[in-house]
Design an enzyme around this catalytic site. Structure first.
Site, PDB file in Angstrom:
ATOM      1  N   GLU A   1       0.875  -1.399   0.183  1.00  0.00           N
ATOM      2  CA  GLU A   1       0.050  -0.067   0.039  1.00  0.00           C
ATOM      3  C   GLU A   1       0.699   1.390   0.079  1.00  0.00           C
ATOM      4  O   GLU A   1       0.376   2.274   0.356  1.00  0.00           O
ATOM      5  CB  GLU A   1      -0.987   0.027   1.096  1.00  0.00           C
ATOM      6  CG  GLU A   1      -1.858  -1.216   1.100  1.00  0.00           C
ATOM      7  CD  GLU A   1      -3.360  -1.066   0.510  1.00  0.00           C
ATOM      8  OE1 GLU A   1      -4.040   0.179   0.850  1.00  0.00           O
ATOM      9  OE2 GLU A   1      -4.141  -1.977   0.333  1.00  0.00           O
TER      10      GLU A   1
ATOM     11  N   HIS B   1      -3.596   1.461   8.073  1.00  0.00           N
ATOM     12  CA  HIS B   1      -2.175   1.776   7.415  1.00  0.00           C
ATOM     13  C   HIS B   1      -1.280   2.235   8.784  1.00  0.00           C
ATOM     14  O   HIS B   1      -1.767   2.830   9.583  1.00  0.00           O
ATOM     15  CB  HIS B   1      -2.004   2.955   6.571  1.00  0.00           C
ATOM     16  CG  HIS B   1      -2.857   2.537   4.971  1.00  0.00           C
ATOM     17  ND1 HIS B   1      -3.646   3.388   4.384  1.00  0.00           N
ATOM     18  CD2 HIS B   1      -2.545   1.526   4.395  1.00  0.00           C
ATOM     19  CE1 HIS B   1      -4.146   2.701   3.376  1.00  0.00           C
ATOM     20  NE2 HIS B   1      -3.452   1.740   3.240  1.00  0.00           N
TER      21      HIS B   1
ATOM     22  N   CYS C   1      -2.529  11.327   4.425  1.00  0.00           N
ATOM     23  CA  CYS C   1      -3.021  10.082   3.236  1.00  0.00           C
ATOM     24  C   CYS C   1      -2.966  10.934   1.799  1.00  0.00           C
ATOM     25  O   CYS C   1      -2.925  10.313   0.821  1.00  0.00           O
ATOM     26  CB  CYS C   1      -4.556   9.660   3.451  1.00  0.00           C
ATOM     27  SG  CYS C   1      -4.478   8.916   4.946  1.00  0.00           S
TER      28      CYS C   1
HETATM   29  O1  SUG Z   1      -7.777   2.813   1.232  1.00  0.00           O
HETATM   30  N1  SUG Z   1     -10.594   5.025   1.840  1.00  0.00           N
HETATM   31  C1  SUG Z   1      -8.909   4.608   1.894  1.00  0.00           C
HETATM   32  C2  SUG Z   1      -8.366   5.796   2.814  1.00  0.00           C
HETATM   33  C3  SUG Z   1      -6.917   5.732   2.354  1.00  0.00           C
HETATM   34  C4  SUG Z   1      -6.254   6.476   3.339  1.00  0.00           C
HETATM   35  N2  SUG Z   1      -4.799   6.462   3.147  1.00  0.00           N
HETATM   36  C5  SUG Z   1      -3.576   6.352   3.880  1.00  0.00           C
HETATM   37  N3  SUG Z   1      -3.903   6.146   5.294  1.00  0.00           N
HETATM   38  N4  SUG Z   1      -2.552   6.599   3.609  1.00  0.00           N
HETATM   39  C6  SUG Z   1      -8.608   3.321   2.000  1.00  0.00           C
HETATM   40  O2  SUG Z   1      -9.310   2.648   2.779  1.00  0.00           O
HETATM   41  C7  SUG Z   1     -12.748   4.510   1.276  1.00  0.00           C
HETATM   42  C8  SUG Z   1     -13.702   4.523  -0.015  1.00  0.00           C
HETATM   43  C9  SUG Z   1     -15.033   4.424   0.153  1.00  0.00           C
HETATM   44  O3  SUG Z   1     -15.607   3.628   1.285  1.00  0.00           O
HETATM   45  O4  SUG Z   1     -15.967   4.907  -0.691  1.00  0.00           O
HETATM   46  C10 SUG Z   1     -11.291   4.360   0.978  1.00  0.00           C
HETATM   47  O5  SUG Z   1     -11.141   3.783   0.048  1.00  0.00           O
END
Ligand code: SUG
Length: 446
Positions: A175, A247, A368
């Site tokens: 990731e 993460h 993020c």
């Molecule tokens: O991968 N949310 C993302 C958030 C990513 C956050 N990134 C970091 N922590 N670096 C994920 O879970 C939610 C989309 C939705 O539910 O419509 C989403 O993909």
């Protein structure tokens, strides 16, 4: 002193930003599923954060949204007709697939790739490995465009190595920078790179998904030609993942000498500290640990205290935390931060709050939204200039967002085939604002 600087490249929030509850283990995504989203506000909040960092004296870059809905992918699954018909048919017959095809999740650029600055790599090039994001269906779709974007941003193969995503398989789950930290005396100095994994490929799974494997971390460290004597692999605490830290960057962030983390972030904190200290030749690491009796994991996850950007403003003697406003609204985190920054010789001596609420509701905080790339002056000169934000580009992007983005996207709006036309015409125009060209998005070739 080297002149290299760490540049934040933020993902521009795309026009289909919505709340579909797609990410198991991401509590905000689950909690806000089917809420009405505000794509225009989301994109303007992201842009305002980028402009704030510029106003604070930092360089800032921007990465384009991806084509969503992803009509080419839906076609590959047998849907046919005009693009609008493909979308209507997919939405009607395969709602799970259609929702994945619509996600604007590429905005979270910390998941785009893992970056190793040239100072750390044996061949003297800056290395980037695109993340395969294989755990979530909606995110596995991102790698292909991310690779094209990074190739445009970092075109000179003598200076930059852009690696394709690892084969998307459970054993090589990756990731990107969200599970990678770097400590260095200053950005351009040789650093210690810290890869944080949630599981080994051979382990059976339990609880919320651990999205990063040790094997993926090893592969990236090898491809980037990192020195094993300055590379650390640390396991994320399983209880952090199960508390919603999907993460590592939900419970830890590092910059220069400082690692700011929750007491329960790592499976073996003492071993991590010792290894970093042992490998940190030329660097005096400072560990700023937030004890669980001050801020529990639950408050860390809901406020996103650690999903802040940690950076040094020009001329500052201590680091600044760029935190989401949710940290200020939570009594525990707010009082912790207020006390932390006034400590004598505080490593983190300033806090700035930014409003990225629309992204936060999907589990994406300030950290993020950005991919950090340390660049020497020569690398910066070799990178494509059109991705660096200045006032002219910011004004163009603001106008573009205001003209093209819907104010609201409610769950019932998502089926609308007009959304496909709207997003395609928005992205088509974007290819003339950013240096993408007339063949960047797949729809442009249809
Ligand atoms: O991968 N949310 C993302 C958030 C990513 C956050 N990134 C970091 N922590 N670096 C994920 O879970 C939610 C989309 C939705 O539910 O419509 C989403 O993909």
């Amino acid at each position: 002193m080297s002149d290299a600087e760490e540049i934040n490249f933020d993902g521009l929030v795309g026009p289909t930003h919505n709340y579909a509850g797609l990410s198991e283990g991401n509590l905000a995504s689950a909690r806000n599923a089917n809420m009405v989203a505000r794509p225009r506000e989301a994109a303007l909040q992201g842009l305002a954060k980028m402009q704030r960092l510029r106003a604070l004296g930092l360089s800032q870059g921007v990465l384009p949204p991806h084509e969503r809905p992803n009509i080419s992918w839906l076609r590959s699954l047998g849907f046919s007709g005009s693009d609008g018909e493909v979308w209507e048919r997919a939405w009607k017959s395969e709602p799970t697939i259609a929702r994945a095809a619509l996600a604007a999740s590429a905005m979270w650029a910390a998941n785009a790739a893992t970056i190793s600055p040239s100072a750390d790599c044996a061949d003297g090039r800056l290395h980037a490995t695109v993340a395969n994001l294989q755990t979530m269906l909606h995110r596995i779709l991102e790698g292909e465009q991310t690779e094209r974007t990074l190739q445009r941003l970092l075109p000179d193969e003598a200076r930059f190595a852009v690696h394709s995503a690892l084969l998307p398989h459970d054993a090589l789950s990756d990731e990107g920078a969200a599970n990678h930290m770097r400590m260095a005396a200053e950005p351009g100095a040789r650093g210690v790179e810290i890869f944080v994994y949630g599981r080994k490929a051979s382990e059976t799974k339990a609880g919320f998904p651990a999205r990063q494997t040790l094997e993926a971390c090893h592969a990236i460290a090898r491809s980037h030609a990192l020195d094993p004597a300055r590379t650390v692999f640390a396991r994320q605490a399983p209880q952090a993942i199960d508390a919603g830290a999907f993460h590592n960057d939900v419970v830890a962030v590092a910059h220069e000498q400082v690692l700011f983390h929750h007491e329960d972030a790592f499976a073996d904190k003492a071993a991590l500290y010792a290894e970093v200290q042992g490998k940190a030749d030329g660097l005096a690491p400072i560990f700023v640990e937030v004890p669980r009796d001050r801020v529990g994991l639950e408050d860390a996850v809901t406020s996103y205290l650690f999903n802040s950007q940690l950076l040094r403003l020009p001329g500052a003697s201590s680091l600044t935390l760029i935190a989401p406003t949710e940290v200020r609204e939570n009594n525990k985190t707010a009082s912790y931060v207020t006390e932390m920054i006034v400590q004598p010789n505080a490593a983190i001596g300033q806090v700035e709050y930014v409003e990225v609420r629309e992204s936060m509701r999907n589990g994406g905080g300030p950290a993020c939204l950005r991919l950090r790339i340390v660049m020497t002056p020569a690398e910066r000169a070799a990178a494509a200039p059109g991705f660096f934000l200045d006032d002219t580009l910011a004004a163009k992007l603001e106008g573009w967002i205001t003209r093209h983005y819907r104010e609201e996207l409610a769950p019932d709006d998502l089926a609308d085939p007009a959304l496909v036309r709207e997003t395609q015409s928005a992205l088509d125009e974007l290819t003339r604002i950013l240096p993408l060209g007339a063949d960047f998005y797949p729809f442009q070739g249809r």
